[in-house]
Design a protein around this motif. Sequence first.
Motif, mmCIF file in Angstrom:
data_model
loop_
_atom_site.group_PDB
_atom_site.id
_atom_site.type_symbol
_atom_site.label_atom_id
_atom_site.label_comp_id
_atom_site.label_asym_id
_atom_site.label_seq_id
_atom_site.Cartn_x
_atom_site.Cartn_y
_atom_site.Cartn_z
ATOM 1 N N VAL A 65 0.840 -1.185 0.000
ATOM 2 C CA VAL A 65 0.000 0.000 0.000
ATOM 3 C C VAL A 65 0.883 1.245 0.000
ATOM 4 O O VAL A 65 1.778 1.373 0.838
ATOM 5 C CB VAL A 65 -0.927 0.010 1.232
ATOM 6 N N PRO A 66 0.684 2.175 -0.919
ATOM 7 C CA PRO A 66 1.465 3.423 -0.917
ATOM 8 C C PRO A 66 1.326 4.159 0.412
ATOM 9 O O PRO A 66 0.242 4.231 0.995
ATOM 10 C CB PRO A 66 0.857 4.220 -2.071
ATOM 11 N N SER A 67 2.413 4.709 0.899
ATOM 12 C CA SER A 67 2.464 5.242 2.261
ATOM 13 C C SER A 67 1.568 6.450 2.495
ATOM 14 O O SER A 67 1.117 6.687 3.609
ATOM 15 C CB SER A 67 3.909 5.607 2.615
ATOM 16 N N GLY A 68 1.273 7.244 1.477
ATOM 17 C CA GLY A 68 0.503 8.464 1.696
ATOM 18 C C GLY A 68 -0.992 8.307 1.595
ATOM 19 O O GLY A 68 -1.727 9.294 1.730
ATOM 20 N N THR A 69 -1.483 7.112 1.393
ATOM 21 C CA THR A 69 -2.915 6.899 1.186
ATOM 22 C C THR A 69 -3.668 6.838 2.515
ATOM 23 O O THR A 69 -3.074 6.663 3.588
ATOM 24 C CB THR A 69 -3.155 5.596 0.420
ATOM 25 N N GLN A 70 -5.004 6.985 2.424
ATOM 26 C CA GLN A 70 -5.817 6.922 3.638
ATOM 27 C C GLN A 70 -5.685 5.580 4.343
ATOM 28 O O GLN A 70 -5.589 5.516 5.576
ATOM 29 C CB GLN A 70 -7.289 7.187 3.291
ATOM 30 N N SER A 71 -5.691 4.493 3.567
ATOM 31 C CA SER A 71 -5.623 3.178 4.194
ATOM 32 C C SER A 71 -4.300 2.984 4.923
ATOM 33 O O SER A 71 -4.260 2.354 5.991
ATOM 34 C CB SER A 71 -5.821 2.080 3.148
#
Length: 690
Positions: free
Chosen positions: A42-48
């Motif tokens: 999961v990309p680090s800057g995302t909400q999840s």
Amino acid sequence: MRWLNRPGALATLLLWLAAALLSSSFAVRLSEMSAADHPTVVPSGTQSAQVARLLNPTGVPEPLPLAVIWTQESGNRITPSQQQAAQRVSGQLTSSGPASTPVLAQDGGALMALGSADPARLGESLAEHREAADSVPGTTVHLAGPAAAQADLENAFARTDGVLLAVALGGVVLILLLVYRSVLMVLLVIASALLSLTTACAALYVGARAGWLAVDGQTQGIVFVLVIGASTDYALLLIARYREEAGRRKCGEAAMRAACRATAPPVLASAATVACAMLTLALATLPTDRGLGPAVAVAMTCCAVTSLTFLPAALMLCGPRALRRGAATGRGEGLWERPARMVQRRPRRIWLICLGLLATGAALSPLLSQAGVPLHRALPSGAASVVGQDVLARHFPAGIASPLVVVAPAAERSEVSRRVAATPGIAAVSADSEPGSSEPLLVTLVDPPDSNEARHTVDRLRAALAGSGALVGGQAAQLTDIHAAAVRDHRLIMPLVLAVVLLLLVVLLRCLLLPILLVAAAWVSLLAAFGTAALILSLFSGSSATEPTVVLFSFVFLVALGVDYNIFLVHRVRQEALSVGTVAGVREGLLRTGGVITAAGLVLAATFAALGVMPLLYLAQIGLIVGVGVLVDSLLVRVFLVPALMTDLGAHVWWPSRLPGDQAPETVATVPGPAAGGGTELSTTDTART
């Protein structure tokens, strides 16, 4: 190339033997490491990702959610005694946290309890949970959710490394036997490919242990087939040139030195093209995509080094008996004279027909949908988690095993809960805490968390919560963020790959027009491969849907590999055209390289087709798309389209430069044909040869 004598060849062979002994175990170690490693995707800057950090600040792997479903063996309703038995064992179904109370389905036909499994010992944990659940009498137990799917994925990958290698090598051996009709030559080529593979595995293992590379099962599978295919292709090119030089020289050492000098530039250019194209993936947003690029670059370096050192040494030590003439390695006067004549006589008609065929395939490329394929549909249909998910969806909301997690400010919790409940696609919202509580909301989806419908629900939910300060996480949210990142990677990586490949071709060919034509031909061939693969998928599997990452990987491979074969052809054409002119050079280049490059294309297509034995539909789709693309490129683009374009443009194809062989206009002579009154037009160069 002074080391290419018998003492130097023997020393080189001994060094490679030592390297093989030292690296022989690294393939197994790499498989174990890739199976145990679960890199963050999961990309680090995302909400999840933000929600995951808020709920687990330490970053220690948390237990994976699990759903345990009981159904009546007779198909009847669950009895009260079975509910009581399930209640007694529910505490044994979780690796941490409180036990979940079993829930009876509204239709009464199933019972479900939420649990968890330890990711560090996933197989053992699931086995323990299943054993406990089996104690409920008269029921059949099914497992679903992220824990069950991850276990099926690991089990499938653990069993396919050897199968993948065997299938890839089997296809290569069959093609090589048809090409060479010599067991000794086949053994030498296979030895070179296996040596490249063990060296690449050792390098990747060291890099992964040091933290420089991320290697998972997907990366390892792709590297396996690429190394086998590329090493074999380079071997075919070297052997064909060695045979050609051996026919001109009495000294075997001189012939090998000449063959290596002629083969090294296109082989190194080919490896550099694939490596540089794949390194653009290092700029991708998704961590798994970033890991593939450097891994392939390392593997291609190993292929080039092995093919230009080990194989020449082995061929020299084997002597002339290794050069038994094969079916597709010589000049190919019978098979390739006719295409060469067709291209020279009607070049414009040929390339227009080729473009028409490619355009027909490209017109079907929109059929290759990037909407995504749920993981439970990408796994084998008989996998336990797939069966369990189907049973779960028949009796409960399909997203109950992996709810969304909504983190909201305490002051906004009531409003956030109201907006969540009003969002279409939401089955239930947890109400186990007070309105002012800071506990996250658990949101059950109507659809499976890995489905396209769930992704749309997450998008609607985030839009509804905009401005509230709430963050949406959980499995469905993570998959939504991964899909969005893959789409963003497309827009960045695809034009960058084309620019990198174009730049490399300009440097290699020292002109501008021809590189543009080659990249354009690779692009049209790529679209035709997408369209053809979409048609095949629709006909045989009923759906042409795939993941954005599949399209991205296939794009990078096909552009790089498509230009690869044109490098082999055009490099030889340029060598010939320096003395005889472009038109005659195209003819000679096609005759000299036709058999070997076509055989190389068949080998690479066969090795990528071996990805069909992998457990994930995504990898099988990559194998199909790349295999079709390689065949289109090696049988149509390289044999007809590119030679016809070069012949039609003549000396102008090297613009803005001009080759010495094109300085004086070619004159045409006519020699008597086999029939009365017939004749054949030959350039002055061909007349001289006659």
